[in-house]
Design an enzyme around this catalytic site. Structure first.
Site, PDB file in Angstrom:
ATOM      1  N   ARG A 265      22.447  -9.371 -22.348  1.00  0.00           N
ATOM      2  CA  ARG A 265      22.886  -8.613 -23.622  1.00  0.00           C
ATOM      3  C   ARG A 265      24.451  -8.501 -23.145  1.00  0.00           C
ATOM      4  NH1 ARG A 265      20.070  -3.245 -22.741  1.00  0.00           N
ATOM      5  NH2 ARG A 265      21.369  -2.316 -24.383  1.00  0.00           N
TER       6      ARG A 265
ATOM      7  N   LYS B 292      27.898   4.692 -26.349  1.00  0.00           N
ATOM      8  CA  LYS B 292      28.285   4.989 -27.782  1.00  0.00           C
ATOM      9  C   LYS B 292      27.327   5.794 -28.381  1.00  0.00           C
ATOM     10  CE  LYS B 292      27.617   0.704 -28.907  1.00  0.00           C
ATOM     11  NZ  LYS B 292      27.346   0.024 -27.578  1.00  0.00           N
TER      12      LYS B 292
ATOM     13  N   ARG C 196      14.134   1.932 -21.353  1.00  0.00           N
ATOM     14  CA  ARG C 196      14.145   0.798 -22.426  1.00  0.00           C
ATOM     15  C   ARG C 196      13.655  -0.567 -22.032  1.00  0.00           C
ATOM     16  NH1 ARG C 196      19.340   1.397 -26.048  1.00  0.00           N
ATOM     17  NH2 ARG C 196      19.098  -0.853 -26.218  1.00  0.00           N
TER      18      ARG C 196
ATOM     19  N   ARG D 267      28.550  -6.030 -34.920  1.00  0.00           N
ATOM     20  CA  ARG D 267      28.419  -6.665 -33.646  1.00  0.00           C
ATOM     21  C   ARG D 267      28.927  -8.259 -33.635  1.00  0.00           C
ATOM     22  NH1 ARG D 267      24.122  -3.094 -31.387  1.00  0.00           N
ATOM     23  NH2 ARG D 267      23.890  -3.609 -29.264  1.00  0.00           N
TER      24      ARG D 267
ATOM     25  N   ARG E 177      19.615   4.447 -16.697  1.00  0.00           N
ATOM     26  CA  ARG E 177      19.466   4.977 -18.136  1.00  0.00           C
ATOM     27  C   ARG E 177      17.891   4.839 -18.403  1.00  0.00           C
ATOM     28  NH1 ARG E 177      22.303   2.801 -23.623  1.00  0.00           N
ATOM     29  NH2 ARG E 177      20.786   0.934 -23.466  1.00  0.00           N
TER      30      ARG E 177
END
Ligand code: AMP
Length: 220
Positions: free
Chosen positions: A169, A13, A158, A86, A125
């Site tokens: 998550r 996203k 992160r 969300r 990532r």
């Protein structure tokens, strides 16, 4: 133009949102980035939410709805929502805001991706601690290890991209956010896009749809 971008963590996203907002001149409202900036600034909101982000839990609807309403007020020439809504309550609050302001969502894009592919993608990532530019150690590493190509600051993992937090998550996503796919699928202009492909192919399909030449496709 007003766009909602849906998809699980790691579906791409943020990467797509940046490209689209630059190309079409609309505001990029990325709630995760806003919250991380509040935490970095040690603001009172930052202190309230920091633990939620660390644990991969959702911040309360009240905080998020107030935060996004302010951003929408300031983005009259169009926006793309990345990471909001969300929950069903957030989606309903967005609808109420739009009704009150005689606005509508033009397009909803759902970047679909399987859980196993997401876990792999998120473990490699990395992102810039300053400008949020996103890298992948496997497909798009920074030119100089650990240094952002764009702003020269540190590229880091992160805190919530550790495997345990990613799994948490994804569970939260399944429970609270995935139901929004059905919410938006029927009454909005909804496009399901295969998010597992490389970013350039995904961008091309998004732009084709936005420019009016494409139709939605299903990846089931
Ligand atoms: P993201 O960068 O979009 O993956 O968001 C990172 C984290 O910020 C999430 O795991 C949540 O803790 C929090 N967050 C971001 N957007 C929302 C939202 N709309 N509602 C609740 N929490 C959010």
């Amino acid at each position: 133009m007003r766009i909602v971008l849906l998809g699980c963590p790691g579906a791409g996203k943020g990467t797509q949102a940046k490209i689209l907002c630059q190309k079409y001149g609309i505001a990029h409202i990325a709630t995760g980035d806003i919250l991380r900036a509040e935490i970095a600034a040690k603001s009172s909101i930052g202190e309230q939410v920091s633990d939620y982000l660390k644990r991969g839990m959702l911040v309360s609807d009240d905080i998020m709805i107030a935060m996004v309403s302010k951003k929408l007020d300031a983005s009259k020439s169009g926006w793309l929502l990345d990471g909001f809504p969300r929950t069903l309550e957030q989606a309903q609050a967005l609808d109420a805001y739009l009704r009150k302001n005689a606005q509508k969502i033009d397009k909803v894009f759902y970047l679909a991706m399987k859980e196993s592919a997401v876990v792999n993608r998120l473990s490699s990532r990395r992102s810039c601690s300053e400008c949020n530019e996103v890298y992948s150690l496997s497909t798009r590493p920074p030119k100089k290890e650990g240094i952002c190509d764009t702003c020269g600051k540190a590229v880091v993992q992160r805190e919530d991209d550790s495997e345990a937090t990613v799994r948490k998550r994804l569970m939260v996503y399944e429970d609270l956010t995935r139901p929004l796919v059905s919410y938006y699928r029927h009454e909005y202009e909804f496009h399901e896009i295969d998010g597992a492909r490389d970013a350039t192919a995904v961008t091309l399909e998004l732009c084709t749809v936005i420019d009016g030449a494409g139709s939605s496709r299903s990846v089931a």
